[in-house]
Enzyme design. Structure first.
Site, short mmCIF file in Angstrom:
data_model
loop_
_atom_site.label_atom_id
_atom_site.label_comp_id
_atom_site.label_asym_id
_atom_site.label_seq_id
_atom_site.Cartn_x
_atom_site.Cartn_y
_atom_site.Cartn_z
CG HIS A 266 -1.86 1.06 1.37
ND1 HIS A 266 -2.44 1.65 0.28
CD2 HIS A 266 -2.35 1.70 2.44
CE1 HIS A 266 -3.25 2.61 0.69
NE2 HIS A 266 -3.21 2.66 2.00
CB CYS A 267 3.79 2.17 1.84
SG CYS A 267 2.72 2.08 3.28
CB ILE A 268 7.14 0.96 -1.70
CG1 ILE A 268 7.40 0.41 -0.29
CG2 ILE A 268 8.44 1.41 -2.36
CD1 ILE A 268 8.15 1.31 0.64
#
Ligand SMILES: NC(=O)c1ccc[n+]([C@@H]2O[C@H](COP(=O)([O-])OP(=O)(O)OC[C@H]3O[C@@H](n4cnc5c(N)ncnc54)[C@H](O)[C@@H]3O)[C@@H](O)[C@H]2O)c1
Length: 439
Positions: A266-268
């Site tokens: 969900h982040c990088i």
């Protein structure tokens, strides 16, 4: 004055996902009264029944905290008025056009604004572009007539949780925090000091917002660099993993990153795009982010190419071949498939006419826009696959058994290192570990 100096402050956590629930549990363990808010009734009911939907937290801990009343969960946002502090941990995805979708932040902020009262602290924890706290959250809260830094307090404090990490948890991971005013920062520090070991104050909410994106940009760019080096090494017929291990012996100035089938989670893959978008509004092109994103999003095609090449070695076309994918979670030992490159690899192979199935003990089913795949038993998959591709190196897999039972094996994680010294292509490059015709 904030209400956080009282002996038993009440903390509201808005959004009970991978970030919010561990935060709620940590605060409740430290003795705070925590009310968790989520718009998803099934999540609230599950937690109330003592079930954790986050693999890093066990059911017993959640059940115990709910049982003794330290942790309450609800969909009723009018109860936000009971909280001395509110921490917003809602998703920040991308829209279809890969622009920031801050609709969850907006709806959570509006819910907080409806019950904002003097003395309350509001902290945004969701990862977002610099300026969100000041330009988006603050005006919505000040519409209540209350003044920031005097009547209520506002901070940005990014979450750094790393799902599956057994060493670094919510409590012992240092937490960066920036306030709209010095009084806001002081209130934020007073809250987190109660259940986080180390706090890192910065001078503004923008500095805290950019810190989080720098951390994720750093990973995206370095993963892009090592993925491109993997493609280069493959062309040069050099074993990329051997090169990385050798480089990592340098005691200074080198940090180890490893190649793989692409970026996931969900982040990088998502957070740097928030910064790119923001900088486009200021007429600046974030070149490193774009280049890393180009390289990383090519990796599923590179992996599909390796499968094609491996099948070619046994004179089989991809079209009509049965391909078993091992692991669809975006990383080892987690159940999260958000942005997982496995879905891209499966899509590319299917577009080539392959029959693709997968096995992942953590993920019973995955879907993209048009279809759903369901995990099949490992034994069944290995029994009839023409080719096997390791996309996620879960530690529960028996790699020796997988190697023994595969006719064609492509390993994108170097999970079979030590089991084979020479790749099936005769070159020490390891992606294609095995390519044997059926007897
Ligand atoms: N997952 C990670 O590893 C990680 C790490 C660091 C930072 N972050 C950031 O933290 C934020 C949250 O991520 P996550 O992984 O916990 O998301 P998640 O999807 O696991 O959980 C978010 C929860 O918020 C709920 N929600 C949505 N809108 C709401 C609303 N208006 N009110 C109340 N609840 C609402 C959803 O139902 C969901 O349960 C994101 O900005 C993410 O980038 C995530």
């Amino acid at each position: 004055m904030s209400d956080l100096d009282s002996t038993d402050p009440c903390l509201g956590i808005v959004g009970l996902g991978y970030v919010g629930l561990p935060l709620a549990v940590e605060a409740a363990e430290a003795g705070l009264h925590v009310i968790g808010f989520d718009t998803d009734e099934s999540i609230v009911e599950g937690i109330r029944a003592g079930r954790s939907h986050i693999p890093d937290l066990d059911d017993e801990q959640v059940a115990r905290l709910c049982g003794d009343g330290r942790l309450e969960v609800t969909v009723d946002d009018t109860r936000m008025a009971e909280c001395d502090a509110l921490s917003i941990c809602v998703p920040t995805p991308l829209s279809k056009t890969r622009d920031p979708d801050i609709s969850f932040i907006l709806s959570a902020t509006h819910a907080v604004a409806r019950s904002l009262r003097p003395g309350q602290l509001v902290v945004l924890e969701s990862t977002t572009y610099p300026g969100t706290t000041r330009d988006v959250v603050l005006p919505a809260l000040e519409r209540s007539g209350l003044k920031v830094g005097e009547d209520f307090f506002l901070c940005f404090s990014p979450e750094r949780v790393d799902p599956g990490n057994v060493r670094w948890k919510t409590r012992n991971t240092p937490k960066v925090i920036g306030g709209l005013t010095p009084a806001c920062l002081e209130a934020g520090m007073a809250l987190y000091r109660r259940f986080i070991d180390t706090l890192v104050p910065v001078s503004s909410t923008e500095a805290a917002e950019l810190t989080k994106i720098l951390e994720n940009m750093f990973r995206a760019v370095n993963i892009g660099l090592v993925n491109e080096t993997a493609i280069i090494a493959d062309r040069l017929r050099v074993d990329i993993w051997e090169v990385i291990e050798a480089a990592a012996t340098k005691p200074f100035g080198f940090m180890k990153f490893v190649p793989g089938p692409g970026l996931g989670g969900h982040c990088i893959p998502v957070d740097p795009q928030y910064l790119s978008w923001k900088m486009r509004t200021l007429n600046y092109r974030t070149r490193f982010i774009e280049l890393a994103s180009d390289v990383n999003s090519e990796m599923p095609h590179f992996v599909a190419g390796k499968v094609r090449e491996a099948l070619n070695l046994i004179r089989k076309p991809v079209s009509g071949s049965r391909i078993l994918v091992l692991g669809v979670a975006y990383k080892r030992d987690v159940d999260d498939v958000r942005e997982s490159p496995a879905i891209d690899v499966m899509r590319v192979l299917e577009a080539d006419g392959a029959e693709v199935s997968y096995h992942d003990p953590y993920v019973p089913a995955v879907r993209d826009d048009s279809r759903e795949w369901r995990s099949i038993p490992l034994d069944e998959g290995l029994g009839h696959a023409d080719a096997v591709v390791i996309l996620t190196d879960h530690s529960c897999f028996d790699y020796q058994a997988i190697l023994d039972r595969s006719r064609v094996l492509v390993d994108t994680r170097n999970a079979t290192a030590g089991l084979s010294t020479m790749s099936a292509t005769g070159h020490p490059q390891r992606w294609i570990v095995k390519a044997e015709k059926a007897q």
